[in-house]
Design a protein around this motif. Structure first.
Motif, PDB file in Angstrom:
ATOM      1  N   LEU A  66      52.204  44.498  53.734  1.00 36.21           N
ATOM      2  CA  LEU A  66      51.680  43.707  54.721  1.00 36.21           C
ATOM      3  C   LEU A  66      52.380  42.292  54.587  1.00 36.21           C
ATOM      4  O   LEU A  66      51.895  41.395  55.313  1.00 36.21           O
ATOM      5  CB  LEU A  66      50.168  43.375  54.067  1.00 36.21           C
ATOM      6  N   ARG A  70      52.377  36.147  53.197  1.00 36.21           N
ATOM      7  CA  ARG A  70      51.266  35.752  54.035  1.00 36.21           C
ATOM      8  C   ARG A  70      50.235  35.577  52.957  1.00 36.21           C
ATOM      9  O   ARG A  70      50.091  36.190  51.964  1.00 36.21           O
ATOM     10  CB  ARG A  70      50.945  36.649  54.914  1.00 36.21           C
ATOM     11  N   LEU A  72      46.630  36.026  53.097  1.00 38.59           N
ATOM     12  CA  LEU A  72      45.841  37.165  53.052  1.00 38.59           C
ATOM     13  C   LEU A  72      46.185  38.335  51.945  1.00 38.59           C
ATOM     14  O   LEU A  72      45.443  38.594  51.344  1.00 38.59           O
ATOM     15  CB  LEU A  72      45.368  37.837  54.162  1.00 38.59           C
ATOM     16  N   PRO A  73      47.451  38.968  52.295  1.00 39.74           N
ATOM     17  CA  PRO A  73      47.900  39.926  51.476  1.00 39.74           C
ATOM     18  C   PRO A  73      47.790  39.662  49.983  1.00 39.74           C
ATOM     19  O   PRO A  73      47.456  40.199  49.048  1.00 39.74           O
ATOM     20  CB  PRO A  73      49.088  40.366  52.123  1.00 39.74           C
ATOM     21  N   LEU A 144      42.253  42.506  52.310  1.00 38.95           N
ATOM     22  CA  LEU A 144      43.601  43.385  52.823  1.00 38.95           C
ATOM     23  C   LEU A 144      43.046  43.844  54.307  1.00 38.95           C
ATOM     24  O   LEU A 144      43.865  44.193  55.029  1.00 38.95           O
ATOM     25  CB  LEU A 144      43.551  44.477  51.912  1.00 38.95           C
ATOM     26  N   ALA A 147      44.139  41.417  56.512  1.00 38.90           N
ATOM     27  CA  ALA A 147      45.494  41.499  56.807  1.00 38.90           C
ATOM     28  C   ALA A 147      46.183  42.828  57.614  1.00 38.90           C
ATOM     29  O   ALA A 147      46.906  42.445  58.276  1.00 38.90           O
ATOM     30  CB  ALA A 147      46.053  41.568  55.090  1.00 38.90           C
ATOM     31  N   TRP A 148      45.362  43.748  57.502  1.00 40.53           N
ATOM     32  CA  TRP A 148      45.753  44.880  58.355  1.00 40.53           C
ATOM     33  C   TRP A 148      45.595  44.533  59.614  1.00 40.53           C
ATOM     34  O   TRP A 148      46.195  45.051  60.599  1.00 40.53           O
ATOM     35  CB  TRP A 148      45.158  46.000  57.934  1.00 40.53           C
ATOM     36  N   ARG A 150      46.523  42.378  61.766  1.00 43.88           N
ATOM     37  CA  ARG A 150      47.789  41.782  62.394  1.00 43.88           C
ATOM     38  C   ARG A 150      48.814  42.879  62.620  1.00 43.88           C
ATOM     39  O   ARG A 150      49.854  42.694  62.957  1.00 43.88           O
ATOM     40  CB  ARG A 150      48.165  40.710  61.676  1.00 43.88           C
TER      41      ARG A 150
END
Length: 209
Positions: A66, A70, A72-73, A144, A147-148, A150
């Motif tokens: 991911l 970034r 978020l990951p 997570l 994050a997915w 995107r």
């Protein structure tokens, strides 16, 4: 995208399948069926402790997939890793420490009052670490999941991750959830199914969700 997503996905899929299986046979009391000196309680907790590094490697692989640059990951990974540490503490207390306390009680090595107090301390400490374990894991799943969203085709997986986190946190806020075998199994199933699904998406290169 970096790392080996297939290796990470394999660790997550196999790790969570094993975790779900362990929770399904988790004894409601210490002991249980035994094979030699190893009883069901020993087998469940030792296997859970060994699974934790496997899951950690899988979540590192997911976070790399991911993009760890970034926020978020990276944050989701941190929540998951701290969750696994708390889970190992809970497993150690119930799987390794409590049997010794009960053995001392049976052999009357210490006063009954002291052992009873110690038994309660170990039990409630176990419950505390278990609550931390599942709370952080649910929140990590939500992060997570965000994050997915995107990723190409990752919207459904992202929504599901946020739904798992939100559902657990609402349940926790009501005061009705307890970190016992039944409460833990429900959370393990939700997080496990989501993570296994994410693992299969990783294996497909993230083209579908």
């Amino acid at each position: 995208m970096s790392g080996n997503p297939k290796a990470g996905s394999t660790a997550l899929i196999l790790g969570w399948l094993a975790y779900i299986g362990l929770m399904a046979v988790h004894p409601t009391h210490l002991g249980g069926p035994s094979l030699g000196h190893v009883d069901l309680n020993d087998a469940v907790h030792w296997t859970a402790l060994l699974i934790s590094p496997v899951l950690a490697s899988g979540y590192v692989g997911m976070a790399r997939r991911l993009d760890l640059s970034r926020p978020l990951p990276l944050l989701g990974l941190c929540f998951m890793l701290f969750s696994l540490v708390a889970g190992m503490a809970a497993g150690t207390l119930n799987g390794l420490v409590m049997p010794e306390v009960l053995r001392s009680t049976a052999e009357q090595e210490t006063s009954a009052d002291s052992l009873e107090a110690l038994r309660h301390l170990v039990w409630w400490t176990n419950q505390g670490f278990a609550a931390i374990h599942y709370t952080l894991a649910a929140m990590g799943t939500g992060l997570l999941g965000l994050a997915w969203m995107r990723q190409p085709g990752g919207r459904l997986l992202g929504i599901a991750g946020v739904a798992v986190a939100t559902g657990f946190l609402v349940w926790l806020a009501t005061g009705l959830w307890r970190p016992d075998v039944h409460g833990a199994l429900a959370v393990v199933l939700a997080i496990g199914v989501w993570t296994i699904s994410a693992g299969f998406v990783m294996r497909r290169g993230g083209s579908e969700a």
